[in-house]
Write a protein that holds these residues in place. Structure first.
Motif, PDB file in Angstrom:
ATOM      1  N   LEU A   1      -4.394  -1.871   2.285  1.00 30.21           N
ATOM      2  CA  LEU A   1      -3.211  -1.965   1.068  1.00 30.21           C
ATOM      3  C   LEU A   1      -1.926   0.015   1.080  1.00 30.21           C
ATOM      4  O   LEU A   1      -1.385   0.603   0.949  1.00 30.21           O
ATOM      5  CB  LEU A   1      -3.806  -2.125   0.218  1.00 30.21           C
ATOM      6  CG  LEU A   1      -2.892  -2.301  -1.344  1.00 30.21           C
ATOM      7  CD1 LEU A   1      -1.709  -3.105  -1.039  1.00 30.21           C
ATOM      8  CD2 LEU A   1      -3.589  -2.207  -2.177  1.00 30.21           C
TER       9      LEU A   1
ATOM     10  N   ARG B   1       1.196   1.352   1.524  1.00 32.80           N
ATOM     11  CA  ARG B   1       2.035   2.158   0.032  1.00 32.80           C
ATOM     12  C   ARG B   1       2.149   3.431   1.203  1.00 32.80           C
ATOM     13  O   ARG B   1       3.380   3.163   0.978  1.00 32.80           O
ATOM     14  CB  ARG B   1       0.524   2.598  -0.879  1.00 32.80           C
ATOM     15  CG  ARG B   1       0.971   2.826  -1.796  1.00 32.80           C
ATOM     16  CD  ARG B   1       0.018   3.863  -2.851  1.00 32.80           C
ATOM     17  NE  ARG B   1      -0.564   4.542  -2.312  1.00 32.80           N
ATOM     18  CZ  ARG B   1      -1.725   4.003  -1.751  1.00 32.80           C
ATOM     19  NH1 ARG B   1      -2.246   2.977  -2.645  1.00 32.80           N
ATOM     20  NH2 ARG B   1      -3.028   5.239  -1.986  1.00 32.80           N
TER      21      ARG B   1
ATOM     22  N   LYS C   1      -8.302  -2.553   1.183  1.00 31.03           N
ATOM     23  CA  LYS C   1      -8.283  -0.760   0.837  1.00 31.03           C
ATOM     24  C   LYS C   1      -7.329  -0.630   0.900  1.00 31.03           C
ATOM     25  O   LYS C   1      -6.084  -0.297   1.586  1.00 31.03           O
ATOM     26  CB  LYS C   1      -9.480  -0.737  -0.536  1.00 31.03           C
ATOM     27  CG  LYS C   1      -9.510  -1.546  -1.337  1.00 31.03           C
ATOM     28  CD  LYS C   1      -9.669  -1.140  -2.705  1.00 31.03           C
ATOM     29  CE  LYS C   1     -10.292  -2.235  -4.149  1.00 31.03           C
ATOM     30  NZ  LYS C   1     -10.682  -1.628  -4.687  1.00 31.03           N
TER      31      LYS C   1
ATOM     32  N   TYR D   1       4.151  -3.889  -2.358  1.00 33.98           N
ATOM     33  CA  TYR D   1       3.001  -4.012  -2.547  1.00 33.98           C
ATOM     34  C   TYR D   1       2.692  -4.527  -3.619  1.00 33.98           C
ATOM     35  O   TYR D   1       1.194  -4.925  -2.951  1.00 33.98           O
ATOM     36  CB  TYR D   1       3.131  -2.123  -3.044  1.00 33.98           C
ATOM     37  CG  TYR D   1       2.274  -1.537  -3.493  1.00 33.98           C
ATOM     38  CD1 TYR D   1       1.739  -1.160  -2.381  1.00 33.98           C
ATOM     39  CD2 TYR D   1       1.191  -1.569  -4.787  1.00 33.98           C
ATOM     40  CE1 TYR D   1      -0.143  -0.148  -2.572  1.00 33.98           C
ATOM     41  CE2 TYR D   1      -0.336  -1.106  -5.014  1.00 33.98           C
ATOM     42  CZ  TYR D   1      -0.377  -0.242  -3.352  1.00 33.98           C
ATOM     43  OH  TYR D   1      -1.588   0.000  -3.886  1.00 33.98           O
ATOM     44  N   GLN D   2       3.415  -4.928  -4.883  1.00 34.91           N
ATOM     45  CA  GLN D   2       2.523  -6.007  -5.062  1.00 34.91           C
ATOM     46  C   GLN D   2       1.728  -7.033  -5.116  1.00 34.91           C
ATOM     47  O   GLN D   2       0.822  -7.817  -4.597  1.00 34.91           O
ATOM     48  CB  GLN D   2       3.635  -5.519  -6.539  1.00 34.91           C
ATOM     49  CG  GLN D   2       3.739  -4.550  -7.568  1.00 34.91           C
ATOM     50  CD  GLN D   2       1.970  -4.521  -8.747  1.00 34.91           C
ATOM     51  OE1 GLN D   2       1.699  -5.300  -8.773  1.00 34.91           O
ATOM     52  NE2 GLN D   2       2.327  -3.338  -8.784  1.00 34.91           N
ATOM     53  N   GLN D   3       3.106  -6.877  -4.139  1.00 29.57           N
ATOM     54  CA  GLN D   3       2.495  -9.438  -3.546  1.00 29.57           C
ATOM     55  C   GLN D   3       2.062  -9.099  -2.830  1.00 29.57           C
ATOM     56  O   GLN D   3       0.693 -10.095  -2.527  1.00 29.57           O
ATOM     57  CB  GLN D   3       3.661  -9.730  -2.729  1.00 29.57           C
ATOM     58  CG  GLN D   3       4.592 -10.257  -3.820  1.00 29.57           C
ATOM     59  CD  GLN D   3       4.476 -11.857  -4.372  1.00 29.57           C
ATOM     60  OE1 GLN D   3       3.164 -11.817  -4.030  1.00 29.57           O
ATOM     61  NE2 GLN D   3       4.895 -11.693  -5.091  1.00 29.57           N
ATOM     62  N   SER D   4       1.822  -7.981  -1.857  1.00 32.17           N
ATOM     63  CA  SER D   4       0.293  -7.656  -0.746  1.00 32.17           C
ATOM     64  C   SER D   4      -1.012  -7.286  -1.948  1.00 32.17           C
ATOM     65  O   SER D   4      -2.024  -8.119  -1.307  1.00 32.17           O
ATOM     66  CB  SER D   4       0.463  -6.578   0.093  1.00 32.17           C
ATOM     67  OG  SER D   4       1.584  -7.047   0.931  1.00 32.17           O
ATOM     68  N   SER D   5      -0.943  -6.436  -2.596  1.00 28.23           N
ATOM     69  CA  SER D   5      -2.303  -6.435  -3.448  1.00 28.23           C
ATOM     70  C   SER D   5      -3.120  -7.396  -4.245  1.00 28.23           C
ATOM     71  O   SER D   5      -4.146  -7.810  -3.954  1.00 28.23           O
ATOM     72  CB  SER D   5      -2.067  -5.427  -4.882  1.00 28.23           C
ATOM     73  OG  SER D   5      -2.783  -5.411  -5.562  1.00 28.23           O
ATOM     74  N   THR D   6      -1.885  -8.358  -4.947  1.00 26.59           N
ATOM     75  CA  THR D   6      -2.557  -9.673  -5.132  1.00 26.59           C
ATOM     76  C   THR D   6      -2.895 -10.690  -4.496  1.00 26.59           C
ATOM     77  O   THR D   6      -3.760 -11.128  -4.592  1.00 26.59           O
ATOM     78  CB  THR D   6      -0.738 -10.382  -6.120  1.00 26.59           C
ATOM     79  OG1 THR D   6      -0.844  -9.396  -6.952  1.00 26.59           O
ATOM     80  CG2 THR D   6      -1.847 -11.375  -6.582  1.00 26.59           C
TER      81      THR D   6
ATOM     82  N   GLU E   1      -6.277  -9.337  -3.151  1.00 27.64           N
ATOM     83  CA  GLU E   1      -7.498  -9.175  -3.928  1.00 27.64           C
ATOM     84  C   GLU E   1      -8.338 -10.443  -4.224  1.00 27.64           C
ATOM     85  O   GLU E   1      -9.217 -10.931  -4.181  1.00 27.64           O
ATOM     86  CB  GLU E   1      -6.975  -9.192  -5.301  1.00 27.64           C
ATOM     87  CG  GLU E   1      -7.912  -9.240  -6.952  1.00 27.64           C
ATOM     88  CD  GLU E   1      -7.486  -8.881  -8.034  1.00 27.64           C
ATOM     89  OE1 GLU E   1      -8.123  -9.245  -8.792  1.00 27.64           O
ATOM     90  OE2 GLU E   1      -5.962  -7.729  -7.968  1.00 27.64           O
TER      91      GLU E   1
ATOM     92  N   TRP F   1       8.334  -2.445  -4.475  1.00 30.26           N
ATOM     93  CA  TRP F   1       6.888  -2.200  -5.238  1.00 30.26           C
ATOM     94  C   TRP F   1       7.139  -3.955  -5.607  1.00 30.26           C
ATOM     95  O   TRP F   1       6.121  -4.179  -5.317  1.00 30.26           O
ATOM     96  CB  TRP F   1       7.810  -1.990  -6.659  1.00 30.26           C
ATOM     97  CG  TRP F   1       7.285  -2.426  -7.928  1.00 30.26           C
ATOM     98  CD1 TRP F   1       5.651  -1.571  -8.727  1.00 30.26           C
ATOM     99  CD2 TRP F   1       6.752  -3.411  -8.441  1.00 30.26           C
ATOM    100  NE1 TRP F   1       5.195  -1.833  -9.428  1.00 30.26           N
ATOM    101  CE2 TRP F   1       5.654  -3.395  -9.609  1.00 30.26           C
ATOM    102  CE3 TRP F   1       8.065  -4.606  -8.770  1.00 30.26           C
ATOM    103  CZ2 TRP F   1       5.701  -4.530 -10.318  1.00 30.26           C
ATOM    104  CZ3 TRP F   1       7.579  -5.308 -10.010  1.00 30.26           C
ATOM    105  CH2 TRP F   1       6.545  -5.676 -10.816  1.00 30.26           C
ATOM    106  N   ILE F   2       8.043  -4.538  -5.366  1.00 29.18           N
ATOM    107  CA  ILE F   2       6.973  -6.101  -5.118  1.00 29.18           C
ATOM    108  C   ILE F   2       6.913  -6.520  -4.170  1.00 29.18           C
ATOM    109  O   ILE F   2       5.766  -7.590  -3.789  1.00 29.18           O
ATOM    110  CB  ILE F   2       8.364  -7.320  -4.700  1.00 29.18           C
ATOM    111  CG1 ILE F   2       9.656  -6.848  -5.794  1.00 29.18           C
ATOM    112  CG2 ILE F   2       8.675  -8.433  -4.285  1.00 29.18           C
ATOM    113  CD1 ILE F   2      11.395  -7.769  -6.170  1.00 29.18           C
TER     114      ILE F   2
END
Length: 457
Positions: free
Chosen positions: A151, A155, A148, A27-32, A35, A24-25
């Motif tokens: 990403l 995921r 995306k 994925y969230q870091q990659s998503s941020t 963006e 989760w960390i």
């Protein structure tokens, strides 16, 4: 649930939780990061387009649209709108305006100077561009198709890795838990073969440095205590049976004689006296057996201040009445100037039982049937020593002499059950005192009892 299964499940839950948190960390870091990186590219493209449109006179709208469409930095589904400070649309890189906007949105951009917002699947921004005292508002929107897609692949990879990791963790947890608990299973199998008939068996082959080895060592000690307890009980049953059989056989014989023969009144009296003697022996035996199971820690036992020399004189008198052949002398090691020096906090009946048993033992195992009692004291304790010049106790028996039913080898021919000293030890322990014994073969025995003074409690 088996410990092996429980360990495997707990281990799997812990690892799965850590893997899930880690995934989760990531994925969230990659998503941020995606963006932020995409919005920076969109901002640069909007500023570049605005610079060409506003500052380069040679470029008109049609040429700028061609440049926007064919530049290497063109973004997927890119839309750029430029407004004047009067909300007039000055430029659009496409013919159809698909960015939903109104005057309030343009006002918010002017107020914030830079604003990010979403427009369906597209990501949008608004910014203020200043040139020659003119304030332009630029709206830009695009779809980060490549970012995306990356990403989504990340995921999917994390999900597959997480599921595979959990499955592998479960399998490894079961395998390693089984290996770690294999000695326990062997331990259980070995224990299941131990019965009351083979208490001499021991658990061998374990390293005392780990928990299994320590458990095996503790279990072996427990087996030793059980074996000793069984041996003591066997010894007690043997001696108690002998002691019970003797008076019962005598009683039977006396009764049969009185029934089968014509006896005089005097003969009947003699038989009754013998019966009374045998009954007294049975009563004494019953009392001894009750003492060993007596609930010394009962809340009904009353404690109070007790003067030790009074207790000892009472014990001396009672023994003198029941066994007049005993010779007991009592003396003081030092004269008590203050009677509080030899007053203890305890139960009078229990303390009297203790000294009766100790004095009785001293006389019973002494050829001259005599004992000496010495009363002493210090600031903390009242000390009573019972000495005899009897047969003594072998050195190897001293460690076990206070255990229930235990009897020294050289005293087996003397009536008794090995109960008295055990009872005395329990009573002294109840009074928070100490009891010790010193003895040498054919030289005698000295038993010392130390009881806390009443003013020290």
């Amino acid at each position: 649930m088996k410990i092996q299964t429980k360990i495997a499940i707990q281990f799997s839950i812990i690892v799965a939780s850590l893997l899930s948190l880690f995934s989760w960390i990531i994925y969230q870091q990659s998503s941020t990061y995606r963006e932020e990186e995409f919005m920076e590219r969109l901002k640069n493209k909007a500023l570049t387009t605005a610079s060409f449109f506003i500052k380069v006179d040679e470029i008109d709208k049609a040429l700028l649209r061609i440049i926007d469409k064919h530049t290497l930095t063109t973004l997927h589904d890119e839309k750029i709108l430029i407004f004047s400070d009067k909300d007039e649309l000055l430029y659009s890189n496409i013919d159809d305006i698909v960015i939903d906007y109104d005057a309030s949105l343009l006002d918010r951009v002017r107020q914030a100077k830079y604003l990010e917002f979403s427009n369906g699947e597209n990501e949008s921004l608004g910014l203020v561009y200043n040139s020659d005292h003119q304030h332009f508002v630029i709206l830009a929107s695009a779809f980060d198709k490549f970012g995306k897609s990356k990403l989504k692949n990340l995921r999917d990879t994390l999900i597959v890795g997480l599921v595979a990791g959990i499955i592998v963790t479960i399998l490894l947890g079961i395998f390693f838990a089984g290996g770690a608990l294999k000695p326990v299973n062997a331990f259980i199998s070995k224990i299941s073969t131990i019965t009351a008939n083979n208490l001499r068996q021991r658990i061998e082959g374990h390293d005392n440095k780990n928990e299994i080895g320590l458990l095996a060592a503790a279990f072996n000690k427990m087996l030793s205590r059980l074996e000793q307890s069984f041996e003591l009980q066997k010894s007690f049953v043997s001696h108690a049976s002998h002691e019970l059989r003797t008076p019962l056989a005598a009683l039977k014989s006396e009764v049969e004689i009185s029934l089968e023969e014509n006896l005089t009144i005097e003969q009947h009296k003699g038989i009754l006296q013998n019966i009374r003697h045998d009954i007294n022996r049975l009563i004494n035996l019953s009392n001894d057996l009750l003492q060993i199971v007596r609930p010394f820690k009962s809340p009904l036992i009353n404690f109070g201040e007790v003067r030790i020399d009074d207790i000892i004189f009472q014990a001396q008198d009672e023994l003198g009445l029941s066994k007049p052949e005993y010779r007991v002398t009592v003396k003081y090691a030092q004269e008590p100037e203050d009677e509080n020096s030899i007053i203890v906090f305890g139960n009078e009946a229990l303390l009297k039982t203790t000294f009766i048993n100790l004095i009785d033992n001293a006389c019973k195992y002494s050829p001259m049937q005599q004992a000496e009692v010495i009363i002493d004291f210090n600031k903390a304790y009242t000390i009573v020593t019972i000495k005899d010049e009897g047969m003594g106790i072998p050195k190897e028996d001293l460690e076990s002499i206070f255990e229930p039913f235990y009897r020294s080898k050289n005293a087996l021919n003397i009536s008794g059950f090995g109960i008295g000293l055990s009872v005395c030890s329990k009573i002294v322990e109840l009074h928070k005192g100490k009891i010790s014994i010193q003895s040498a073969l054919n030289e005698g025995t000295k038993v010392t009892v130390q009881l806390p003074n009443a003013d020290s409690n």
